[in-house]
Scaffold this active site. Sequence first.
Site, short mmCIF file in Angstrom:
data_model
loop_
_atom_site.label_atom_id
_atom_site.label_comp_id
_atom_site.label_asym_id
_atom_site.label_seq_id
_atom_site.Cartn_x
_atom_site.Cartn_y
_atom_site.Cartn_z
N ASN A 116 0.88 -1.17 0.00
CA ASN A 116 0.00 0.00 0.00
C ASN A 116 0.91 1.22 0.00
O ASN A 116 1.52 1.54 1.02
CB ASN A 116 -0.90 -0.01 1.25
CG ASN A 116 -1.72 1.27 1.35
OD1 ASN A 116 -1.76 2.07 0.41
ND2 ASN A 116 -2.38 1.45 2.48
N GLU B 65 -6.72 4.80 7.82
CA GLU B 65 -6.45 6.24 7.60
C GLU B 65 -7.67 6.92 6.98
O GLU B 65 -7.92 8.09 7.24
CB GLU B 65 -5.19 6.39 6.72
CG GLU B 65 -3.94 6.08 7.53
CD GLU B 65 -2.80 5.49 6.72
OE1 GLU B 65 -2.80 5.60 5.49
OE2 GLU B 65 -1.90 4.90 7.35
N GLY C 143 2.48 2.20 10.79
CA GLY C 143 3.44 3.29 10.67
C GLY C 143 4.12 3.65 11.98
O GLY C 143 4.77 4.68 12.08
N HIS D 82 -9.58 1.56 4.71
CA HIS D 82 -8.30 1.65 5.41
C HIS D 82 -8.46 2.56 6.64
O HIS D 82 -9.20 3.54 6.60
CB HIS D 82 -7.21 2.21 4.48
CG HIS D 82 -5.85 2.08 5.07
ND1 HIS D 82 -5.37 2.97 6.01
CD2 HIS D 82 -4.88 1.16 4.89
CE1 HIS D 82 -4.15 2.58 6.36
NE2 HIS D 82 -3.83 1.49 5.70
N GLU E 245 -5.55 -4.88 10.28
CA GLU E 245 -4.51 -3.86 10.50
C GLU E 245 -4.77 -3.16 11.83
O GLU E 245 -5.55 -2.20 11.89
CB GLU E 245 -4.54 -2.83 9.37
CG GLU E 245 -4.29 -3.42 8.00
CD GLU E 245 -3.67 -2.39 7.06
OE1 GLU E 245 -2.55 -2.64 6.61
OE2 GLU E 245 -4.29 -1.35 6.80
N LYS F 258 0.10 4.26 -0.24
CA LYS F 258 -0.51 5.46 0.36
C LYS F 258 -0.26 6.66 -0.55
O LYS F 258 -0.31 6.50 -1.78
CB LYS F 258 0.01 5.64 1.79
CG LYS F 258 -0.15 4.36 2.61
CD LYS F 258 0.10 4.50 4.07
CE LYS F 258 -0.12 3.14 4.75
NZ LYS F 258 -0.01 3.19 6.20
N SER G 204 3.24 -2.23 10.24
CA SER G 204 4.69 -2.33 10.42
C SER G 204 5.23 -3.72 10.08
O SER G 204 6.20 -4.17 10.69
CB SER G 204 5.11 -1.90 11.83
OG SER G 204 4.73 -0.56 12.07
P1 13P Z 1 2.99 0.32 7.60
O1 13P Z 1 3.45 -0.99 7.02
O2 13P Z 1 3.77 1.50 7.12
O3 13P Z 1 2.85 0.23 9.09
O4 13P Z 1 1.51 0.56 7.04
C1 13P Z 1 0.59 -0.47 7.14
C2 13P Z 1 -0.61 -0.12 6.35
O5 13P Z 1 -1.36 0.78 6.71
C3 13P Z 1 -0.86 -0.86 5.11
O6 13P Z 1 -2.12 -0.59 4.62
#
Ligand code: 13P
Length: 257
Positions: A9, A103, A177, A101, A171, A11, A216
């Site tokens: 992903n 976010e 992150g 997601h 997740e 982002k 992560s």
């Molecule tokens: P990270 O791997 O950067 O923690 O992000 C995970 C994520 O949100 C994947 O959709």
Amino acid sequence: MRKKLLAGNWKMNKGIKDLAPFFKDFGGEIGLSSGSSPLNKVDVLFAVPFLQLAEARKITAGTGIRIAAQNVHFEASGAFTGEISVSMLKEIGVDATLIGHSERRQYFGETDTTVMKKVQMCLDNGVTPIICIGETKEERQSGVTNEVLSRQVSAVLEVIAHPEQVIFAYEPVWAIGTGLTATNEQAQEAHAFIRSLLTKKYQDEAQKVQILYGGSANPANIDGLLQQPDIDGGLVGGASLKPADFATMVKAALKLS
Ligand code: 13P
């Protein structure tokens, strides 16, 4: 046996100019051009920003790499300034997208209801939704992780006839992150719980559903995660931006396949 899926992903990262060098490096690392494709054994997908979708499809054509969106609107068309519809994705050959997601839930007002409507729109149009769920740090600390997962899963079940049409991504928000990863045991426990929710409705069909871990995930911890019986791959943010790191994760999945 369920095939493992490593999904990146990106982002809001990378531009069109980054695509060719990225996929050249990544393809080289996993041995895409040599003889039998490693992607017969492991699925690989990248969820890229809308503007990069068409070019990413072009560059990866014929490789087996799947290109997905990161979001889609729940209406077919109309006065929704700034939004992208499922038919627009399909027009350029995109047949998968992340939905819900954390976010988007956190910063853009995504709710269980909009997630459900988006999943329905995807399924009505032959697009695979990758449905993201997971608890916040406060929710885990107050012991309501399973309640949260139950709520998020049951919100979408009514619009899913066959669970193998969708992919789930667990997740935990506190692991995204942050460099904090769920332990193998915490992740397996959540994945087994999600599968048990699916089993209640779909019985044996639930065994066909890929459930990815995200939060992560990186080259150092992916082995242990992938060895868990209910973890079928990863949804990877930061580590998917570096071709060598993501390739290492794909190779870890190949070793287990
Ligand atoms: P990270 O791997 O950067 O923690 O992000 C995970 C994520 O949100 C994947 O959709």
